[in-house]
Design an enzyme around this catalytic site. Sequence first.
Site, PDB file in Angstrom:
ATOM      1  N   ASP A 170       0.846  -1.215  -0.040  1.00 42.25           N
ATOM      2  CA  ASP A 170      -0.113   0.012  -0.097  1.00 42.25           C
ATOM      3  C   ASP A 170       0.836   1.233   0.011  1.00 42.25           C
ATOM      4  O   ASP A 170       2.275   1.295   0.297  1.00 42.25           O
ATOM      5  CB  ASP A 170      -1.023  -0.008   1.123  1.00 42.25           C
ATOM      6  CG  ASP A 170      -2.123   0.848   0.841  1.00 42.25           C
ATOM      7  OD1 ASP A 170      -1.989   1.828   0.243  1.00 42.25           O
ATOM      8  OD2 ASP A 170      -3.250   0.897   1.626  1.00 42.25           O
TER       9      ASP A 170
HETATM   10  C1  BGC Z   1      -4.905   3.166   0.233  1.00 40.79           C
HETATM   11  C2  BGC Z   1      -5.216   2.232  -0.600  1.00 40.79           C
HETATM   12  C3  BGC Z   1      -5.365   2.909  -2.069  1.00 40.79           C
HETATM   13  C4  BGC Z   1      -3.937   3.722  -2.076  1.00 40.79           C
HETATM   14  C5  BGC Z   1      -3.770   4.379  -3.447  1.00 40.79           C
HETATM   15  C6  BGC Z   1      -3.870   4.238   0.073  1.00 40.79           C
HETATM   16  O1  BGC Z   1      -3.782   4.994   0.962  1.00 40.79           O
HETATM   17  O2  BGC Z   1      -5.160   2.460   1.519  1.00 40.79           O
HETATM   18  O3  BGC Z   1      -6.346   1.598  -0.775  1.00 40.79           O
HETATM   19  O4  BGC Z   1      -5.551   2.000  -3.027  1.00 40.79           O
HETATM   20  O5  BGC Z   1      -3.834   4.545  -1.191  1.00 40.79           O
HETATM   21  O6  BGC Z   1      -4.513   5.104  -3.856  1.00 40.79           O
END
Ligand code: BGC
Length: 763
Positions: free
Chosen positions: A282
């Site tokens: 993530d």
């Molecule tokens: C979130 C993810 C997301 C990623 C990209 C993160 O902060 O936890 O769910 O896919 O950002 O946007």
Amino acid sequence: MKKLCLLGLVATLASHPVWAETKPAALKDKDAFVSDLLKQMTLDEKIGQLRLISIGPEMPRELIRKEIAAGRIGGTFNSITRPENRPMQDAAMRSRLKIPMFFAYDVIHGHRTIFPISLALASSWDMDAIGRSGRIAAQEAAADSLDITFAPMVDISRDPRWGRTSEGFGEDTYLVSRIAEVMVKAFQGASPANADSLMASVKHFALYGAVEGGRDYNVVDMSPVKMYQDYLPPYHAAIKAGSGGVMVALNSINGVPATANTWLMNDLLRRDWGFKGLTVSDHGAIFELIKHGVAKDGREAAKLAIKAGIDMSMNDSLYGKELPGLLKSGEIEQSDIDNAVREVLGAKYDMGLFKDPYLRIGKAEDDPADPYADSRLHRAEARDIARRSLVLLKNQNETLPLKKSATIALVGPLAKAPIDMMGSWAAAGRPAQSVTLLDGMNAVIGEKGQVIYARGANITSDKAVLDYLNFLNFDAPEVVDDPRPAQVLIDEAVKAAKNADVIVAAVGESRGMSHESSSRTDLNIPQSQRDLIKALKATGKPLVLVLMNGRPLSILEENQQADAILETWFAGTEGGNAIADVLFGDYNPSGKLPITFPRSVGQIPTYYNHLTIGRPFTPGKPGNYTSQYFDDTTGPLFPFGYGLSYTHFSLSDMALSSTTLNKTGKLDASVTVKNTGKVDGETVVQLYIQDVAGSMIRPIKELKNFQKIMLKAGEERTLHFTITEDDLKFYNAQLKFAAEPGEFNVQIGLDSQDVQQQTFELL
Ligand code: BGC
């Protein structure tokens, strides 16, 4: 195989990538193709493939193109049009090996057309509708040159204080697992290599929904049995359905951050579940290993992540910076890097990008003149799916449906809120294209009746909360704040109410209140809106609450004040029309709650399928020594699976085909369902099972099947459910998934509480 190598050699000598020269023959065998390409790559190029970069102000486009042409970026996310992505793919085609880029985005509940938030989709219990929403999202996103989405998000969420409850499909393992499968298949279509498909990457692996106290990004501490039984199955269902990717969670699990968790990625995901795809960290998660306190610096963080099995690093530079040194010092092996690169190349292969890097980018002359054109939206489908996701919670004296000839006071800060209507992961949706409740009601009522609109209240009168919401995640302040004194707003609404036959109040949360990093300590409707509701109630006019929110709210008081309550979540681009359809009876509501509504925040957790206990609360016997809070009524305000209709359904004649079941046999559970009211309608008939006595304590009941059926007024039908030993299996203390002989209760109902029961024995 031989031929491939030879061709590979020729191609290398000519300094062309094998795949560019020899397709389609070389492309036939994925493993051979990827291995051959891997052999041609320098260390720098390999590490480049492991970098997933967010397109944003911190990285100018020109620099990104340069990096891509140098083979130092594997994919990007957040750039979402063909003209934006084409130059990046062109840059990749100028790189030495011409390895295509992929383009990613958070397509969660729609892309250009925004469908209801995931929690709302789950409320439909309609697998066909949910699948249609995912397929359309994939088609729209692929037409915008996107290759992969970070979805579905299948984190079981049992603590509505967690803001990301809105993004998942609720509290129940069985329901969420069914939806996980549907969504993966919808995104990927017949194959993720098709031009109108996206590769899915299920998230957040794993257990993110169980963060302590509902505080986002917090720790997860959980027994293995609970993990395997309740929280892991939805991810597993997505993987069994073929999800090409997995996004790894930000939280720790029993002391080890998921991003550094060898057990999670190597043992469970790859070895036990046989996952053969791409793992992505993530956002910034590798760097956060330092903050977690398991890595002393970036070098150690990169080492932990690659060793644990993170293939691609999302938006941090640590792999690029640290992997060469780690390799040189022998702290990691070449195979650690090669294994990760192999998965990135494999995913690109599976996305069809080696066959055609421009598969989804297409030709410039075919680019849509206006990517935001309304003609690109799927409005009819959005309206249909949104209607199916609305849940009628109360309807005293048949206040609903409303008469189209009525004079209606429409009040509340969410009555005219195009941004909120779209929900928090609104991808490429445009607020200007979403239909507000005011628009929707006006369109239905036309000249026949009248809608008098007054704002009535701001979302919140708490300045600190307002500032937080306007700071959070969005480009511009989006929570509108009417500067007039609160009493002036209320007075205006009360005046409108006095001139009307009925009041519709659109109240709840702004979309940012139910989002990433939006944990709450209470689940009330904000006080400014509660003051409004109180004043409206005092007018004596029938009061309909239209709730908009991304999590269950505690609406004990509002439930007493209102005559009718319609839960609409955040219903998407066509939300206003869909809600109006239900309010005026053009569509009979059929949604059921995929998550329990507590009476108060203090009751959490309130999920329906809790484990049995030695001193269960006994209704009618408030004896001191049973499990209860003495200062409130025990039990939820609205149970899991609950939802009303404009008609009534009765269940009768529940029967089992036998009182015993053999391990290899089948049991038929049947029930007769009748529409006893005056209008046609749909309902969800739910089947629950309880293992009466096992080697471990077991849930008081568990959803094991359901059917959503349409019955005409007066119609009755007998439904059949098949029960096999598989439905009775659970993870025991040794984590063995098996059923134990003995007695089982089968319950069938229209929600999780109001059920009929029969018993059988597993031999
Ligand atoms: C979130 C993810 C997301 C990623 C990209 C993160 O902060 O936890 O769910 O896919 O950002 O946007």
